[in-house]
Design a protein around this motif. Sequence first.
Motif, PDB file in Angstrom:
ATOM      1  N   GLU A  66       0.880  -1.388   0.094  1.00 60.01           N
ATOM      2  CA  GLU A  66      -0.032  -0.245   0.061  1.00 60.01           C
ATOM      3  C   GLU A  66       0.847   1.364   0.071  1.00 60.01           C
ATOM      4  OE1 GLU A  66      -3.028   0.390   3.298  1.00 60.01           O
ATOM      5  OE2 GLU A  66      -3.616  -1.697   2.372  1.00 60.01           O
ATOM      6  N   VAL A 118       5.433 -15.535  -2.127  1.00 62.65           N
ATOM      7  CA  VAL A 118       5.766 -15.589  -1.055  1.00 62.65           C
ATOM      8  C   VAL A 118       4.344 -16.264  -0.306  1.00 62.65           C
ATOM      9  CG1 VAL A 118       5.932 -14.329   1.162  1.00 62.65           C
ATOM     10  CG2 VAL A 118       7.163 -13.536  -0.822  1.00 62.65           C
ATOM     11  N   SER A 165      -4.778 -10.248 -10.685  1.00 58.55           N
ATOM     12  CA  SER A 165      -5.990 -10.456 -11.254  1.00 58.55           C
ATOM     13  C   SER A 165      -5.705 -10.692 -12.687  1.00 58.55           C
ATOM     14  CB  SER A 165      -6.973  -9.603 -11.018  1.00 58.55           C
ATOM     15  OG  SER A 165      -6.841  -9.152  -9.668  1.00 58.55           O
ATOM     16  N   GLN A 192      -4.782 -12.959  -3.626  1.00 60.18           N
ATOM     17  CA  GLN A 192      -5.645 -11.599  -3.654  1.00 60.18           C
ATOM     18  C   GLN A 192      -6.187 -11.544  -4.868  1.00 60.18           C
ATOM     19  OE1 GLN A 192      -3.146  -8.257  -1.767  1.00 60.18           O
ATOM     20  NE2 GLN A 192      -1.385  -9.741  -1.969  1.00 60.18           N
TER      21      GLN A 192
HETATM   22  C1  B12 Z   1       6.418  -8.275  -3.357  1.00 58.23           C
HETATM   23  C2  B12 Z   1       5.764  -7.895  -4.198  1.00 58.23           C
HETATM   24  C3  B12 Z   1       6.105  -8.192  -5.682  1.00 58.23           C
HETATM   25  C4  B12 Z   1       7.245  -8.744  -6.013  1.00 58.23           C
HETATM   26  C5  B12 Z   1       7.230 -10.513  -5.756  1.00 58.23           C
HETATM   27  C6  B12 Z   1       8.485 -11.120  -5.351  1.00 58.23           C
HETATM   28  C7  B12 Z   1       8.154 -12.459  -4.628  1.00 58.23           C
HETATM   29  N1  B12 Z   1       9.435 -12.723  -4.040  1.00 58.23           N
HETATM   30  O1  B12 Z   1       7.091 -12.839  -4.529  1.00 58.23           O
HETATM   31  C8  B12 Z   1       7.456  -8.517  -7.274  1.00 58.23           C
HETATM   32  C9  B12 Z   1       8.521  -7.397  -7.218  1.00 58.23           C
HETATM   33  C10 B12 Z   1       7.987  -9.784  -8.239  1.00 58.23           C
HETATM   34  C11 B12 Z   1       6.293  -7.836  -7.636  1.00 58.23           C
HETATM   35  C12 B12 Z   1       5.741  -7.641  -8.920  1.00 58.23           C
HETATM   36  C13 B12 Z   1       4.725  -7.112  -9.474  1.00 58.23           C
HETATM   37  N2  B12 Z   1       3.808  -6.586  -8.497  1.00 58.23           N
HETATM   38 CO1  B12 Z   1       3.672  -6.868  -6.755  1.00 58.23          CO
HETATM   39  N3  B12 Z   1       3.482  -6.966  -4.811  1.00 58.23           N
HETATM   40  C14 B12 Z   1       4.288  -7.334  -4.102  1.00 58.23           C
HETATM   41  C15 B12 Z   1       3.610  -7.007  -2.568  1.00 58.23           C
HETATM   42  C16 B12 Z   1       4.376  -5.903  -1.857  1.00 58.23           C
HETATM   43  C17 B12 Z   1       3.558  -8.329  -1.497  1.00 58.23           C
HETATM   44  C18 B12 Z   1       3.400  -9.498  -2.031  1.00 58.23           C
HETATM   45  C19 B12 Z   1       3.276 -10.724  -1.072  1.00 58.23           C
HETATM   46  O2  B12 Z   1       4.258 -11.206  -0.869  1.00 58.23           O
HETATM   47  N4  B12 Z   1       2.310 -10.641  -0.027  1.00 58.23           N
HETATM   48  C20 B12 Z   1       2.349 -11.193   1.384  1.00 58.23           C
HETATM   49  C21 B12 Z   1       1.511 -12.544   0.919  1.00 58.23           C
HETATM   50  C22 B12 Z   1       1.873 -13.628   2.161  1.00 58.23           C
HETATM   51  O3  B12 Z   1       0.245 -12.546   0.742  1.00 58.23           O
HETATM   52  P1  B12 Z   1      -0.792 -13.182  -0.273  1.00 58.23           P
HETATM   53  O4  B12 Z   1       0.138 -13.195  -1.419  1.00 58.23           O
HETATM   54  O5  B12 Z   1      -1.943 -12.468  -0.351  1.00 58.23           O
HETATM   55  O6  B12 Z   1      -0.892 -14.475   0.084  1.00 58.23           O
HETATM   56  C23 B12 Z   1      -1.708 -14.918   1.342  1.00 58.23           C
HETATM   57  C24 B12 Z   1      -2.982 -15.285   1.177  1.00 58.23           C
HETATM   58  O7  B12 Z   1      -3.677 -14.453  -0.279  1.00 58.23           O
HETATM   59  C25 B12 Z   1      -3.279 -16.708   1.035  1.00 58.23           C
HETATM   60  N5  B12 Z   1      -2.764 -17.211  -0.304  1.00 58.23           N
HETATM   61  C26 B12 Z   1      -2.317 -17.072  -1.424  1.00 58.23           C
HETATM   62  N6  B12 Z   1      -2.179 -17.989  -2.263  1.00 58.23           N
HETATM   63  C27 B12 Z   1      -2.838 -19.013  -1.878  1.00 58.23           C
HETATM   64  C28 B12 Z   1      -3.043 -19.958  -2.532  1.00 58.23           C
HETATM   65  C29 B12 Z   1      -3.871 -20.888  -1.680  1.00 58.23           C
HETATM   66  C30 B12 Z   1      -4.268 -22.461  -2.406  1.00 58.23           C
HETATM   67  C31 B12 Z   1      -4.465 -20.782  -0.423  1.00 58.23           C
HETATM   68  C32 B12 Z   1      -5.402 -21.483   0.457  1.00 58.23           C
HETATM   69  C33 B12 Z   1      -4.016 -19.449   0.301  1.00 58.23           C
HETATM   70  C34 B12 Z   1      -3.211 -18.460  -0.466  1.00 58.23           C
HETATM   71  O8  B12 Z   1      -2.273 -17.342   1.918  1.00 58.23           O
HETATM   72  C35 B12 Z   1      -1.155 -16.313   1.812  1.00 58.23           C
HETATM   73  C36 B12 Z   1      -0.624 -16.184   3.247  1.00 58.23           C
HETATM   74  O9  B12 Z   1      -1.479 -15.681   4.263  1.00 58.23           O
HETATM   75  C37 B12 Z   1       2.328  -6.873  -2.932  1.00 58.23           C
HETATM   76  C38 B12 Z   1       1.433  -6.286  -2.010  1.00 58.23           C
HETATM   77  C39 B12 Z   1       0.428  -6.962  -1.210  1.00 58.23           C
HETATM   78  N7  B12 Z   1      -0.905  -6.567  -1.022  1.00 58.23           N
HETATM   79  O10 B12 Z   1       0.737  -8.274  -1.113  1.00 58.23           O
HETATM   80  C40 B12 Z   1       2.268  -6.266  -4.367  1.00 58.23           C
HETATM   81  C41 B12 Z   1       1.272  -6.412  -5.330  1.00 58.23           C
HETATM   82  C42 B12 Z   1       0.580  -8.039  -5.118  1.00 58.23           C
HETATM   83  N8  B12 Z   1       1.837  -6.430  -6.513  1.00 58.23           N
HETATM   84  C43 B12 Z   1       1.284  -5.556  -7.392  1.00 58.23           C
HETATM   85  C44 B12 Z   1       1.725  -5.327  -8.764  1.00 58.23           C
HETATM   86  C45 B12 Z   1       0.778  -4.451  -9.554  1.00 58.23           C
HETATM   87  C46 B12 Z   1       2.835  -5.894  -9.299  1.00 58.23           C
HETATM   88  C47 B12 Z   1       3.337  -5.587 -10.580  1.00 58.23           C
HETATM   89  C48 B12 Z   1       2.585  -5.627 -11.881  1.00 58.23           C
HETATM   90  C49 B12 Z   1       4.227  -4.169 -10.736  1.00 58.23           C
HETATM   91  C50 B12 Z   1       4.754  -3.810 -11.963  1.00 58.23           C
HETATM   92  N9  B12 Z   1       4.069  -2.880 -12.451  1.00 58.23           N
HETATM   93  O11 B12 Z   1       5.884  -4.191 -12.024  1.00 58.23           O
HETATM   94  C51 B12 Z   1       4.209  -6.870 -10.898  1.00 58.23           C
HETATM   95  C52 B12 Z   1       3.690  -8.069 -11.428  1.00 58.23           C
HETATM   96  C53 B12 Z   1       4.305  -9.496 -11.609  1.00 58.23           C
HETATM   97  C54 B12 Z   1       3.632 -10.346 -11.901  1.00 58.23           C
HETATM   98  N10 B12 Z   1       3.537 -10.686 -13.258  1.00 58.23           N
HETATM   99  O12 B12 Z   1       3.214 -11.261 -10.902  1.00 58.23           O
HETATM  100  C55 B12 Z   1      -0.284  -5.158  -6.817  1.00 58.23           C
HETATM  101  C56 B12 Z   1      -1.377  -5.914  -7.412  1.00 58.23           C
HETATM  102  C57 B12 Z   1      -2.505  -5.042  -7.649  1.00 58.23           C
HETATM  103  C58 B12 Z   1      -3.445  -5.510  -8.690  1.00 58.23           C
HETATM  104  N11 B12 Z   1      -3.659  -4.694  -9.760  1.00 58.23           N
HETATM  105  O13 B12 Z   1      -4.121  -6.774  -8.659  1.00 58.23           O
HETATM  106  C59 B12 Z   1       0.106  -5.262  -5.336  1.00 58.23           C
HETATM  107  C60 B12 Z   1      -1.145  -5.611  -4.256  1.00 58.23           C
HETATM  108  C61 B12 Z   1       0.929  -3.906  -4.834  1.00 58.23           C
HETATM  109  C62 B12 Z   1      -0.241  -2.804  -4.679  1.00 58.23           C
HETATM  110  N12 B12 Z   1      -0.517  -2.469  -3.468  1.00 58.23           N
HETATM  111  O14 B12 Z   1      -0.391  -2.221  -5.613  1.00 58.23           O
HETATM  112  N13 B12 Z   1       5.243  -7.670  -6.789  1.00 58.23           N
END
Ligand code: B12
Lengths: 242, 433
Positions: A66, A118, A165, A192
């Motif tokens: 955010e 992650v 998405s 997400q």
């Molecule tokens: C780190 C990060 C990156 C890193 C990722 C590196 C890595 N090692 O993973 C990098 C730099 C690669 C990246 C790139 C991009 N990112 Co990014 N990124 C993030 C960030 C800051 C954190 C992601 C994360 O790890 N979250 C923490 C994890 C633990 O949460 P999670 O993924 O939701 O998973 C949890 C649950 O959802 C659930 N879950 C997830 N998967 C599953 C599956 C099952 C089966 C189950 C049961 C549960 C489950 O359990 C997890 C643990 O609790 C997010 C911010 C955010 N809100 O997450 C933006 C975010 C996701 N990114 C975003 C964007 C836009 C991008 C890029 C397009 C940026 C760009 N223009 O370059 C690119 C796209 C890359 C691609 N094609 O995938 C946006 C997405 C918004 C949208 N429009 O949908 C976010 C939300 C940032 C924002 N606030 O705007 N990103």
Amino acid sequence: MDNSKLAGDEFWRDRIGLIYDGYLVQLLAGNRNGCGRIVSKLLEEGIPLSTLYLELLQRSLYEVGELWERNRISVVRQHGATHVTEYLLALAYPRISFAKPCDGTVVVACIADEYHHVGAKMVADIFELNRWRVHYLGANTAQSDLLSLLEESSPDLLAISLSFSSNLHSLLASLAVVRGTYPELPIVVGGQAFRHLENELLAIVPRVTYLASLYHLEEYLCRFSGESSPGNSLRHGTGDGP
Amino acid sequence: MTTGMTSNLMEHLKRETHHLHIALVKLPFITSLADGSLPLAAYVNQLRAFATIFGAFESAINELNDPDLKTSLGLEESRFNYLLRDLGCFGRELIPEIAGVRRSSVAMASRIRLLSLESSGGLLGYLYVLQGTVLGNRVHLPDIRRNYGVTGALGGAFYAGYGDRTDEYWGGITLLVNGAVAAGADPGEVTAAAREAFNFLHEIHAALYPLPPPGEMSFSATSINPEAGSHAIPDDGMEIRAALMAAHTCRLSYPYFDARYGERGKRFAESDAAWLASLVHLPESEVVAQVAWLGGVLSSRGMPRVTLEHQLTALHGVLVAARPHRHLEYDRLLAASRWLKGERLRQIPAQLSAGIVAEFVVASQGEMDGLLQGMGRLIVSAVCDEAGGITGAVTTVQQWAGDSGRFSAGWIVAVRECIAQARTMISRREPGI
Ligand code: B12
Ligand code: HEM
């Protein structure tokens, strides 16, 4: 969920409330030792893994996202915070690897062009903690690689994580291909990307379950093992007992 | 450890990576480059891979906490910029990307970012290998010129590198690397990183050529803009062209973009437009949600949402004209544009906003005789965005448009007035809601 679990959650949430701000500062500074100390302490105190993942690691990365979205921090800081978090996952891992695996096998993957892994890693850890054998395919898995791993490992379950998405279209395409070859394989999805979309998705591909969080995953795993039958190769469920 | 290793790390690096260098230059990519048979697609994808890598490398150096290291590593001109310039020459050719190359270059970039946080010695090893390419590139510049009909300034800038200054530059690197040991760098760490960098580049060059079957080549945002995270864009060439066209239209209607963001802004406008075009497969509600998200991201970086609103309409127009039978899908973009418009008008109704803009045009001498046409609309939109919850929307625009180093006092007053008036409209309306 039973009451003692709810009370426990409450306790840990308060506990994290106390350290959260300090943790976030360290995370934004990319200070992995500082964050490591905080997390080690919580682990020593016996925090449940899913609570640590969700209430601290996930919550803070969402906040980092955010801050980036609102142009408050640079993308480099965001990368730093992610690297630190990946390190913390490694730190927590010894808590998991003690668990004896059972015969339940899961493939956890992110599809092609999905670079957020992650969340998927956390999901893999939760499976492992629940004694599943996990094949973890990280970010950006080519469809052909996914299919060959399914072939090789014949899993009981496929779990897919999707954050961005706009990759949804390719996810649906992939799921359709998997379904074609494995009509019965249960599939769970999360991440997400589904925040606004779960119903639409479920309607398209049969036997796909959306799980909204790690807590939902844990519940699902309990049910899954409870339902396991001779037709299902998950023979031991989650128990240690005979 | 030999003493030679610490007193002359450069020699040591050369010795330790010699076999890796040999293996790299024996790859079919290099031999075909020399014999003239390397297809343009392989060359362009090499430039893309290096752009991803150098983008990460140079920004890692710029963000280093250690000021001495930063100045010493910040030698010479940015090769990332050379790469961007070269890629700009092939942008219209719509050459798809090679999945394996993209995967490895993204992985290498990510490794570089990690090293920048944790290991300056590691970064030095990468520096040695990455900047070492100036030596080999010099050898191959004539091949590049001949094969692709480019010049050392345009299309071959990365290979031309530092030209006559190359030897002098490499002398500087030698001093830097050898000096780093005295300053406490761990030679083992530097060497290990150099090996790792060679291995990454080997993997990348092996994947570049022979080209994979067409099924393993596709478009992503990095095909248009190496700095964009590799997100989806359409795989239909027509849709990509439509997106580039819409981005162009938008830049023409708001010269502010070019004036403020230059070439980099152009590339992001293009990759963002292509991303928008890829959304049409999603349900309408999700298209709107994604556009709302992008609108927030852009507006908080100085690009008020009215520009996105127009870009979406333009994009919709071009797409429907080209493929009328798919209008139901494309209409989702229009719905998103309408949503943005609704958000804007909810803050300040059309008539009132037109009034404020008209006054700004007069006060700013016709928006500087048209040089910054559309500026009034942008300012009013920024105020609406801010009232809609996008903090910083006005401040970022004002940082530029109110900069006394850039603009006359009269212009700055007009900008300030325009913001104040728009804000008044909003505060007047608020009690009624
Ligand atoms: C780190 C990060 C990156 C890193 C990722 C590196 C890595 N090692 O993973 C990098 C730099 C690669 C990246 C790139 C991009 N990112 Co990014 N990124 C993030 C960030 C800051 C954190 C992601 C994360 O790890 N979250 C923490 C994890 C633990 O949460 P999670 O993924 O939701 O998973 C949890 C649950 O959802 C659930 N879950 C997830 N998967 C599953 C599956 C099952 C089966 C189950 C049961 C549960 C489950 O359990 C997890 C643990 O609790 C997010 C911010 C955010 N809100 O997450 C933006 C975010 C996701 N990114 C975003 C964007 C836009 C991008 C890029 C397009 C940026 C760009 N223009 O370059 C690119 C796209 C890359 C691609 N094609 O995938 C946006 C997405 C918004 C949208 N429009 O949908 C976010 C939300 C940032 C924002 N606030 O705007 N990103
Ligand atoms: C991506 C590919 C390449 C990388 C990463 C790379 C890397 C390097 C490095 C690190 C050096 C410095 C060696 C030193 O003096 O310590 C070097 C030198 C050199 N490279 Fe390459 N190189 C690449 C491709 C090539 C190619 C294709 C050629 C073509 C023949 C080439 C020819 C040379 C030459 C002639 C030198 C100078 C050697 C010397 O002065 O002793 N390189 N390269």
